[in-house]
Design a protein around this motif. Structure first.
Motif: not given
Lengths: 522, 522
Positions: B49-50, B165, B204-205, B208-209, B226-229, B340-341, B355
């Motif tokens: 996110g950041s 960033e 990471g997100g 996809h974005k 996949d992010e968690m993997e 970020s989170g 998770r």
């Protein structure tokens, strides 16, 4: 540490919560106890980091004119109050009750204290202005009749609640001073005699910090009681009062946590413009409770735990609050008391308790940060701001990061991934954010965090009932909705957050209950 | 969801972490892998996110000149990497290692990619500027010798790390573009040929974005993982690197969480002025570890859980960091990834993961609020502020409420009862608070809250090892100290927070490891 005082028995049968004068005092409305008999010799005060809460009892045989009057029997033998009275024969209270059939009229607002000491130890007759006490014309016949009947059993009166800012503790002391003076006048005794008959039951941190102030200024005995003990005693008592405990239906939780500026007050028909609860919903509790429970799991997103809330939606569903008109056994339970900070207390079935957790992210955090970040000068202003805000302008949502749901984890694109995550920008570009959006985001963040930590403790200790108390809540729909949502979400619909109309007064009520009952009255 | 890629084996024997150029890049320092052999065909990027984190591998037979070079054997058979290589006979890697004794010289900074495709499938000889690849004079004898030896086994190279960033994602794309162009030049091939041999492993997100952006701009294959993997793969790999994992001694935790303006940098001899860790402590790890463990319980306040930290003390104790020079088995564990989170991931002994929790109160919350509340324009400025701050001016401490300890609960008067609890004043008196004090208070609040939630999950799943990752940490002593304190406090000294020098790159390292190994190379 002082030896803990004996807990007095209060007959809660027929207890009614009086109607509030305004939303600001909705959590300070009195409780009328038509069958409470014993004189009370004290004033209770719970001084916290931000607020000082005062509770005192004034006699009045008149039931209040209140829209929330409901004919309930209440609990004649509260199993959770350790009192010899709870074992008294049922005939006695019934007889006492029959002496005074509900009369008509308005409750006396300038209520005065009637300490036990003022009752003549031999005849137990009451001196002074009896008509003020009874509210009846002072015909000598009626008076004598009453005096004979009121031997130890002059029933009826109101529990009164007042709140002051701890920063203005002098106002609290002045209020108590005035109460003592008025009571001396009403009872026709000297201020010194009244002082001998009155004592302060003090709890909360301020009981220690301001002990000398109370003692020296008021010239009355001040007893300090343990804060946690008082909280639990207060909880055990207040949950016996009909219509005191309430919870949000799942539809309401959704409606509140999803209501954005487009929704707002109009989406909350049963709530005042500032989102404060007004009174019991006309909907029959039973049916609402059932619908709430059955709707539970289905209204919860089928996702893995992630501790994030949904962002406002334009179409909030129906609204409903359920009040427990017939109090049910309330122990064991978890009490989450949210004041400036948060205490999480595990209460066993036998009333034993332990402060098992807490967090420094509480009301003081919200108030402090919002006083820095918004023009609001009062907590209610902050809450009013949050009513109109859209947190999505400052919070980073899952969709902001992924551009879509993180479906594999079941994270919806509308969920908050990072509170205030949209604010920080490279190069320190300091943009303007509205006080409304900031307030809503921070209210969500603090409330959801408390709900998450509370749930984890409820799960750890396998507790079904989770009560939220403390002045942070203030009957504010968004706060209650967020806390409720967090509990429903994390428990996957298996646990429910319970709230209290006198949420901020648990400690002071508990202190008030810790009166030392005189030998000849025990 | 794409089928997950095969995880490549990386020989970590003799791996060394290169010295950082500056505190700002201390978490981006390269890792030299003297025994890694296979060509790598991809660049990994983890877009959060950041921040966007990039990892890529460049060949170089030269070991770096680094103060943190330590002669360790590392792990020849990493039990946690599911790879056929891990079952290869021990004789082979030993032999391979003996071929190239450590040479002298500085590491090539303008490292270039060497995709597998560029190796001739029949002779496996490398085209282009071989001297650039080997760093040796291009004597044909030496060259031929090397070529014969480097059939599939041209060892040595560096794992490189870069951070951008997410708001400036174009800079990230340009960097990768430049890397591809340089690599084409160094390998003496066309940019088109290089593009055929390179792919982007994105997670990471942002994977996809920004998928189209990467694909269209770079004209290379982009695979989404996949992010968690990737986080877990990255964790399993990075914890095999000597001196990567570290933790604070209890004395250090105390010193950092208690160091106020009176203490400050001077109280942190092994830390740079901005409190960033520099390199392994000279103290022998063993002894420090032992002292840390033995000192554990005694340095913890004997209090009930209350989730509050102690306020600065004028006399902070001694300082010590322990680096795990000999990596130990790291599973099962809890990974707390703070970007970020916050994501909290349970990892089983067999590498299976879930998770299980998270919170929206993460790095983005600290950065966002501090950008509103202070003049700081970068995260490092915010951390620098917090170094000089005293949270006691804004936080409500137990002593502020009680005027003393709440001894019955063991709450010290110096503990934080309410973060920012001193800020809100009646009548909205908006006083000024220093950016330093605000920064320290918020850093404490966010870090301690994450530590508390992390501990409750570690306790729930009975996990001993708690790793903290993510760019929020940035090797910042106050952050690490607060997270460590929270874990020590809540676990009553039984659990310890573990940190990583490449904390922010777990996802990108994991994506880099998820290369598809070609059949003839498997």
């Amino acid at each position: 540490m002082l030896p803990s005082a004996k807990v007095i028995h209060v007959d809660t049968r027929g207890a009614v919560i009086l109607s509030e004068e305004s939303p600001e005092t909705r959590d300070s409305r009195g409780i009328y106890l038509p069958n409470y008999i014993e004189p009370v010799s004290h004033i209770a005060v719970d001084v916290g980091g931000s607020l000082a809460k005062v509770v005192y009892f004034t006699r009045s045989p008149e039931p209040p004119s209140s829209p929330s009057v409901i004919a309930t029997r209440g609990s004649g033998t509260p199993s959770n109050l350790s009192s010899p009275r709870s074992h008294s024969p049922p005939s006695e209270p019934d007889a006492a009750a029959s002496l005074f059939p509900p009369a008509i009229g308005k409750r006396t607002t300038n209520g005065a204290l009637t300490p036990l000491i003022l009752a003549d130890p031999y005849t137990h007759s009451y001196p002074g202005n009896i008509s003020e006490l009874t509210g009846l014309a002072n015909s000598s016949l009626v008076r004598d009749t009453i005096l004979r009947r009121t031997v130890h059993h002059f029933p009826g009166g109101s529990l009164n609640f007042e709140r002051f800012e701890t920063d203005a503790i002098d106002e609290c002391v002045e209020f108590i001073q005035g109460l003592i003076e008025r009571s001396a006048d009403v009872n026709g005794v000297s201020i010194d005699e009244m002082r001998k008959g009155v004592k302060i039951m003090a709890t909360g941190g301020g009981a220690h910090k301001f002990y000398e102030l109370f003692h020296k200024t008021l010239c009355v005995e001040v007893r300090r009681e343990d804060e946690m003990e008082c909280l639990i005693e207060g909880l055990k008592f207040i949950t016996l009062i009909p219509d005191e405990v309430y919870y949000f239906s799942d539809e309401l939780i959704q409606s509140v946590t999803q209501s954005g500026p487009s929704a707002g007050p109009s989406a909350l028909p049963a709530a005042a413009p500032n989102g404060v609860l007004e009174r019991p919903s006309p909907t029959p509790p039973q049916s609402v409770t059932q619908s709430g429970l059955s709707a539970g799991p289905s209204t919860l997103p089928a996702v893995a735990p992630n501790g994030v809330l949904e962002r406002p939606s334009p179409n909030p569903p129906a609204y409903a609050v359920t009040f427990e008109s017939n109090p049910t056994p309330q122990l064991p339970c978890l009490l989450v008391n949210i004041g400036s900070g948060v205490s999480i207390i595990k209460v066993d079935e036998d009333g034993k308790f332990e402060r098992v957790s807490g967090t420094s992210l509480g009301g003081g955090t919200l108030w402090g940060l919002l006083s820095l970040l918004t023009p609001a000068t009062t907590f209610d202003e902050m809450l009013a701001f949050s009513e109109q805000g859209d947190n999505a302008t400052v919070d980073m949502l899952v969709g902001d990061i992924y551009g879509q749901d993180y479906s594999r984890l079941g994270l919806k694109s509308t969920m908050i991934a990072s509170s205030f995550g949209k604010v920080f920008k490279k190069g320190g570009d300091k943009r303007q954010f509205s006080p409304e959006d900031i307030s809503r985001s921070l209210l969500y963040a603090v409330s959801n965090n408390i709900g998450q930590i509370a749930y984890m403790n409820a799960e750890k200790y396998n507790l079904e009932r989770i009560y939220f108390g403390g002045c942070f809540i203030r009957g504010h729909a968004a706060t209650i909705g967020t806390l409720s949502y967090a509990i429903r979400f994390w428990s996957k619909g298996t646990k429910r957050a319970l709230f209290l109309r006198h949420e901020g007064f648990l400690g002071s009520i508990g202190a008030w209950l810790k009166n030392i009952v005189e030998e000849d009255d025990a």
